[in-house]
Scaffold this motif. Structure first.
Motif, PDB file in Angstrom:
ATOM      1  N   LEU A   1      70.629 -28.036 -24.831  1.00 41.15           N
ATOM      2  CA  LEU A   1      71.763 -28.915 -24.533  1.00 41.15           C
ATOM      3  C   LEU A   1      72.631 -28.357 -23.414  1.00 41.15           C
ATOM      4  CD1 LEU A   1      73.194 -30.149 -27.954  1.00 41.15           C
ATOM      5  CD2 LEU A   1      72.292 -31.543 -26.089  1.00 41.15           C
ATOM      6  N   TYR A   2      72.760 -27.049 -23.354  1.00 39.71           N
ATOM      7  CA  TYR A   2      73.591 -26.403 -22.338  1.00 39.71           C
ATOM      8  C   TYR A   2      72.938 -25.072 -21.992  1.00 39.71           C
ATOM      9  CZ  TYR A   2      77.834 -25.299 -19.782  1.00 39.71           C
ATOM     10  OH  TYR A   2      78.720 -25.021 -18.783  1.00 39.71           O
ATOM     11  N   PRO A   3      73.030 -24.618 -20.752  1.00 34.57           N
ATOM     12  CA  PRO A   3      72.320 -23.392 -20.348  1.00 34.57           C
ATOM     13  C   PRO A   3      72.640 -22.149 -21.178  1.00 34.57           C
ATOM     14  CG  PRO A   3      73.068 -24.577 -18.409  1.00 34.57           C
ATOM     15  CD  PRO A   3      73.662 -25.282 -19.604  1.00 34.57           C
TER      16      PRO A   3
ATOM     17  N   ALA B   1      81.904 -29.847 -30.225  1.00 36.63           N
ATOM     18  CA  ALA B   1      82.162 -30.580 -31.473  1.00 36.63           C
ATOM     19  C   ALA B   1      81.340 -30.010 -32.625  1.00 36.63           C
ATOM     20  CB  ALA B   1      81.867 -32.069 -31.287  1.00 36.63           C
ATOM     21  N   VAL B   2      80.084 -29.680 -32.359  1.00 38.11           N
ATOM     22  CA  VAL B   2      79.228 -29.117 -33.409  1.00 38.11           C
ATOM     23  C   VAL B   2      79.737 -27.744 -33.831  1.00 38.11           C
ATOM     24  CG1 VAL B   2      76.916 -28.198 -33.878  1.00 38.11           C
ATOM     25  CG2 VAL B   2      77.180 -30.461 -32.850  1.00 38.11           C
ATOM     26  N   LYS B   3      80.079 -26.899 -32.872  1.00 36.10           N
ATOM     27  CA  LYS B   3      80.599 -25.567 -33.203  1.00 36.10           C
ATOM     28  C   LYS B   3      81.836 -25.667 -34.069  1.00 36.10           C
ATOM     29  CE  LYS B   3      81.304 -21.107 -33.048  1.00 36.10           C
ATOM     30  NZ  LYS B   3      80.549 -20.248 -33.956  1.00 36.10           N
ATOM     31  N   LEU B   4      82.730 -26.574 -33.733  1.00 38.54           N
ATOM     32  CA  LEU B   4      83.964 -26.715 -34.504  1.00 38.54           C
ATOM     33  C   LEU B   4      83.739 -27.370 -35.862  1.00 38.54           C
ATOM     34  CD1 LEU B   4      86.433 -27.656 -31.634  1.00 38.54           C
ATOM     35  CD2 LEU B   4      86.250 -25.461 -32.852  1.00 38.54           C
TER      36      LEU B   4
ATOM     37  N   GLN C   1      86.577 -43.531 -15.532  1.00 32.87           N
ATOM     38  CA  GLN C   1      85.718 -43.436 -16.699  1.00 32.87           C
ATOM     39  C   GLN C   1      85.031 -42.075 -16.731  1.00 32.87           C
ATOM     40  OE1 GLN C   1      82.794 -46.493 -16.926  1.00 32.87           O
ATOM     41  NE2 GLN C   1      81.930 -45.742 -18.819  1.00 32.87           N
ATOM     42  N   THR C   2      85.106 -41.428 -17.882  1.00 33.83           N
ATOM     43  CA  THR C   2      84.382 -40.179 -18.068  1.00 33.83           C
ATOM     44  C   THR C   2      83.226 -40.432 -19.012  1.00 33.83           C
ATOM     45  OG1 THR C   2      85.803 -39.521 -19.889  1.00 33.83           O
ATOM     46  CG2 THR C   2      86.420 -38.743 -17.704  1.00 33.83           C
ATOM     47  N   MET C   3      82.264 -39.552 -18.965  1.00 36.54           N
ATOM     48  CA  MET C   3      81.095 -39.697 -19.824  1.00 36.54           C
ATOM     49  C   MET C   3      80.922 -38.433 -20.653  1.00 36.54           C
ATOM     50  SD  MET C   3      78.635 -41.485 -17.020  1.00 36.54           S
ATOM     51  CE  MET C   3      77.266 -41.749 -18.086  1.00 36.54           C
ATOM     52  N   LEU C   4      80.364 -38.598 -21.821  1.00 38.14           N
ATOM     53  CA  LEU C   4      80.084 -37.479 -22.698  1.00 38.14           C
ATOM     54  C   LEU C   4      79.069 -36.560 -22.031  1.00 38.14           C
ATOM     55  CD1 LEU C   4      80.824 -36.586 -25.619  1.00 38.14           C
ATOM     56  CD2 LEU C   4      78.706 -37.681 -26.346  1.00 38.14           C
ATOM     57  N   LYS C   5      79.321 -35.265 -22.084  1.00 39.40           N
ATOM     58  CA  LYS C   5      78.419 -34.266 -21.524  1.00 39.40           C
ATOM     59  C   LYS C   5      77.853 -33.427 -22.662  1.00 39.40           C
ATOM     60  CE  LYS C   5      80.867 -33.892 -17.135  1.00 39.40           C
ATOM     61  NZ  LYS C   5      81.491 -32.962 -16.184  1.00 39.40           N
ATOM     62  N   PRO C   6      76.718 -32.785 -22.435  1.00 43.82           N
ATOM     63  CA  PRO C   6      76.113 -31.983 -23.507  1.00 43.82           C
ATOM     64  C   PRO C   6      77.045 -30.912 -24.069  1.00 43.82           C
ATOM     65  CG  PRO C   6      74.559 -32.267 -21.711  1.00 43.82           C
ATOM     66  CD  PRO C   6      75.880 -32.836 -21.244  1.00 43.82           C
ATOM     67  N   GLN C   7      77.861 -30.278 -23.222  1.00 44.39           N
ATOM     68  CA  GLN C   7      78.754 -29.245 -23.730  1.00 44.39           C
ATOM     69  C   GLN C   7      79.833 -29.820 -24.645  1.00 44.39           C
ATOM     70  OE1 GLN C   7      78.285 -29.974 -20.467  1.00 44.39           O
ATOM     71  NE2 GLN C   7      80.093 -29.541 -19.234  1.00 44.39           N
ATOM     72  N   ASP C   8      80.123 -31.099 -24.517  1.00 43.67           N
ATOM     73  CA  ASP C   8      81.096 -31.750 -25.399  1.00 43.67           C
ATOM     74  C   ASP C   8      80.539 -31.804 -26.822  1.00 43.67           C
ATOM     75  OD1 ASP C   8      82.115 -32.150 -22.861  1.00 43.67           O
ATOM     76  OD2 ASP C   8      81.744 -34.312 -22.867  1.00 43.67           O
ATOM     77  N   LEU C   9      79.269 -32.139 -26.936  1.00 43.01           N
ATOM     78  CA  LEU C   9      78.613 -32.138 -28.239  1.00 43.01           C
ATOM     79  C   LEU C   9      78.526 -30.719 -28.786  1.00 43.01           C
ATOM     80  CD1 LEU C   9      77.148 -33.638 -30.500  1.00 43.01           C
ATOM     81  CD2 LEU C   9      75.037 -33.395 -29.169  1.00 43.01           C
ATOM     82  N   LEU C  10      78.204 -29.753 -27.928  1.00 50.96           N
ATOM     83  CA  LEU C  10      78.136 -28.350 -28.329  1.00 50.96           C
ATOM     84  C   LEU C  10      79.464 -27.901 -28.927  1.00 50.96           C
ATOM     85  CD1 LEU C  10      76.479 -25.677 -28.267  1.00 50.96           C
ATOM     86  CD2 LEU C  10      77.369 -25.325 -25.953  1.00 50.96           C
TER      87      LEU C  10
END
Length: 183
Positions: free
Chosen positions: A134-136, A15-18, A4-13
Motif C-alpha cells: 500500500l505504501y513504500p 486509519a488502520v494503524k489507529l 477535490q482530494t482523493m483518498l491515498k494509500p497512506q490514508d488507509l495505512l
C-alpha cells in the motif's frame, strides 16, 4: 471550481494503524509518523484525508485528534479496497510475506513459491510473487510491528485473493479492528 482530494494509500495505512491497539488515545502526529515511516506532515495530511473520506472522525480543536470510524473502515475494506487500490502479483522475488502467505492466513492457505505473495524486500524471508505494498514503507514497518504486518497482509489477501481467502481475511480484519461495533 472545487478543490477535490482523493483518498491515498497512506490514508488507509494511517486509519488502520489507529484502529489497532497500540498508540492509544493520546497519540501524537510525530509518534504516528515514526510508527509508519512517514513525515509528520504526511501523517497529518493522511489523517485529514481519511477524515474527509469518512474513514475517521474530524478533529475538533487542537487537543482532539481524529479517530477511526471502524464501521466505515470495515465497509471500505470489504467493498472498495480491491477496486481503489488494486494490485496484480508480479515476478517471483525475495520479500516479506503478505496476503495468504503471511500470518494469520498462511496456515489456512499454504502456498508454494509460485503462488506465495511478498512485498519485495532484500531483507525478506520468503520468495514469492511480488505485490506492491500500500505504501513504500510497509515492508520496513512490518518488520517492527507484527500486529500491523498481519493486518496489512489481510488487506493484501482482500486485494488479491479468491473468494475463500477474501472471506477469511475479512472475518479476521473485522475481529482486529472491532468493525461490528460501529465507531
Amino acid at each position: 471550481m472545487t478543490n477535490q482530494t482523493m483518498l491515498k494509500p497512506q490514508d488507509l495505512l494511517v486509519a488502520v494503524k489507529l484502529a489497532l491497539p497500540g498508540l492509544g488515545e493520546r497519540w501524537t502526529y510525530p509518534e504516528l509518523a515514526r510508527a509508519l515511516d512517514l513525515s509528520d506532515s504526511e501523517a497529518n495530511s493522511a489523517a485529514h484525508r481519511a477524515s474527509d473520506a469518512g474513514l475517521m472522525t474530524r478533529a475538533r480543536g487542537r487537543t482532539e485528534k481524529p479517530k477511526p470510524i471502524r464501521s466505515a473502515l470495515m465497509e471500505f475494506v470489504a467493498h472498495g479496497l480491491r477496486y481503489a487500490f488494486y494490485v496484480r502479483p508480479g515476478e517471483v522475488v525475495r520479500g516479506v510475506p503478505t496476503g495468504h502467505s503471511a500470518p494469520p492466513l498462511d496456515e489456512q492457505f499454504p502456498a508454494s513459491e509460485l503462488d506465495a505473495l511478498v512485498w519485495p524486500d532484500a531483507r525478506g524471508t520468503l520468495r514469492g510473487q511480488a505485490i506492491t505494498p500500500l505504501y513504500p514503507s510497509v515492508p520496513a514497518v512490518a518488520r517492527r510491528d507484527a500486529a500491523l504486518h498481519e493486518t496489512l497482509a489481510l488487506l493484501d489477501a482482500i486485494r488479491t485473493g479468491r473468494e475463500r481467502e477474501v472471506c477469511a481475511a475479512l472475518d479476521e480484519f473485522r475481529k482486529r479492528i472491532g468493525g461490528e461495533r460501529g465507531e
